[in-house]
Design a protein around this motif. Structure first.
Motif, PDB file in Angstrom:
ATOM      1  N   SER A   8     -50.023 108.396  64.150  1.00 18.59           N
ATOM      2  CA  SER A   8     -49.886 108.264  62.703  1.00 18.59           C
ATOM      3  C   SER A   8     -50.498 106.934  62.289  1.00 18.59           C
ATOM      4  O   SER A   8     -50.197 105.900  62.885  1.00 18.59           O
ATOM      5  N   VAL A   9     -51.335 106.959  61.282  1.00 16.39           N
ATOM      6  CA  VAL A   9     -51.883 105.730  60.703  1.00 16.39           C
ATOM      7  C   VAL A   9     -51.101 105.407  59.439  1.00 16.39           C
ATOM      8  O   VAL A   9     -50.840 106.301  58.622  1.00 16.39           O
ATOM      9  N   ILE A  10     -50.698 104.143  59.282  1.00 12.00           N
ATOM     10  CA  ILE A  10     -50.021 103.732  58.062  1.00 12.00           C
ATOM     11  C   ILE A  10     -50.858 102.672  57.345  1.00 12.00           C
ATOM     12  O   ILE A  10     -51.565 101.886  57.971  1.00 12.00           O
ATOM     13  N   CYS A  11     -50.769 102.678  56.023  1.00 13.40           N
ATOM     14  CA  CYS A  11     -51.506 101.714  55.212  1.00 13.40           C
ATOM     15  C   CYS A  11     -50.687 101.437  53.961  1.00 13.40           C
ATOM     16  O   CYS A  11     -50.274 102.373  53.268  1.00 13.40           O
ATOM     17  N   THR A  12     -50.403 100.178  53.681  1.00 12.98           N
ATOM     18  CA  THR A  12     -49.766  99.811  52.421  1.00 12.98           C
ATOM     19  C   THR A  12     -50.811  99.141  51.544  1.00 12.98           C
ATOM     20  O   THR A  12     -51.621  98.357  52.028  1.00 12.98           O
ATOM     21  N   VAL A  13     -50.790  99.468  50.269  1.00 10.83           N
ATOM     22  CA  VAL A  13     -51.872  99.004  49.401  1.00 10.83           C
ATOM     23  C   VAL A  13     -51.345  98.658  48.013  1.00 10.83           C
ATOM     24  O   VAL A  13     -50.437  99.324  47.497  1.00 10.83           O
TER      25      VAL A  13
END
Length: 266
Positions: A8-13
């Protein structure tokens, strides 16, 4: 070499309309199960960009929220993930086309390690990444002891065991800075090891929008010293590690432009 386990790839933006598409595109062609993007209260066109990306690829899930803060956004992303491994990517960075496969395979083959990361090279503004071609499989080093001197893990390249991250409490919501460094210290305290691959497989983008550290310089430095102190107590390090705190303060007090210039030519 093949990837073992779901990723799983996570990204907060928040307000990264100029860069987030490149960041997510850099992982879409890689062997990932899902990409979870937490839009942490963006006020620019970021939300529209994310909708376009999610409409084009069903693996991309966008979680929209009012501003939570980085720690809470990271925790929310981790809780939404289902993979055996979690890869974080910052919304203005880019990951090498081979890194997720390599990182997951390295982590699967090193059961004592909770996190495996890669080196970074720095790019500016809208600069396109020119990756160096890898010759053979890069070596992996145990860098757990280096926590006493600095944070040796580039967060945008970190491949993590999801269940282990959850077991130590995940990202700390109450913190304002050093969410990753704090997490690595808690992993080390719990007996886990951290590894780094000797190759620059993530590109860190330096741009004018990165103002948070500059606006809160003294608080950032205080957090840095406190976290390093916790790291020394967790892994040891002796007099040299304690003395390096002085160097950390000196580095942090240099003008931002000087530090960015050094990083680009590191």
């Amino acid at each position: 070499m093949t990837t073992e386990g779901r990723v799983s790839v996570i990204c907060t933006v928040r307000d990264e309309e100029k860069h987030v598409r490149d960041a997510i595109s850099s992982v879409l062609a890689q062997p990932v199960t899902e990409i979870i993007v937490v839009d942490d209260g963006s006020t620019d066109a970021t939300s529209g960009v994310l909708r376009e990306i999610a409409d084009a690829d069903p693996r991309v899930r966008v979680v929209t929220s009012p501003p939570l803060g980085r720690g809470a956004a990271l925790r929310r992303a981790v809780r939404a993930a289902h993979g055996d491994f979690i890869v974080n990517i910052d919304a203005d960075d880019v990951i090498h086309p081979e890194w997720i496969r390599l990182g997951a395979t390295f982590l699967a083959g090193n059961p004592a390690m909770a996190v495996v990361a890669a080196h970074a090279h720095y790019i500016s503004g809208g600069e396109k990444v020119q990756w160096l071609q890898m010759e053979g499989t890069p070596e992996i080093r145990d860098v757990t002891a280096r926590l006493a001197f600095y944070n040796p893990i580039v967060h945008s390249s970190a491949v993590m065991r999801r269940t282990v991250i959850e077991a130590v409490g995940g990202y700390e919501v109450a913190r304002r800075f050093h969410f990753d460094y704090d997490l690595w210290v808690r992993l080390a305290r719990a007996g886990w090891r951290l590894g780094v691959v000797d190759a620059p497989l993530v590109a860190k983008r330096l741009h004018a929008g990165q103002k948070f550290e500059r606006r809160h310089r003294l608080a950032y430095l205080r957090s840095s010293v406190i976290t390093q102190t916790q790291a020394i107590r967790a892994v040891g390090g002796g007099i040299g590690a304690w003395a390096s705190i002085v160097g950390r303060l000196g580095w942090g007090l240099l003008p931002h432009s000087v530090r960015m210039t050094v990083r680009r030519h590191w």
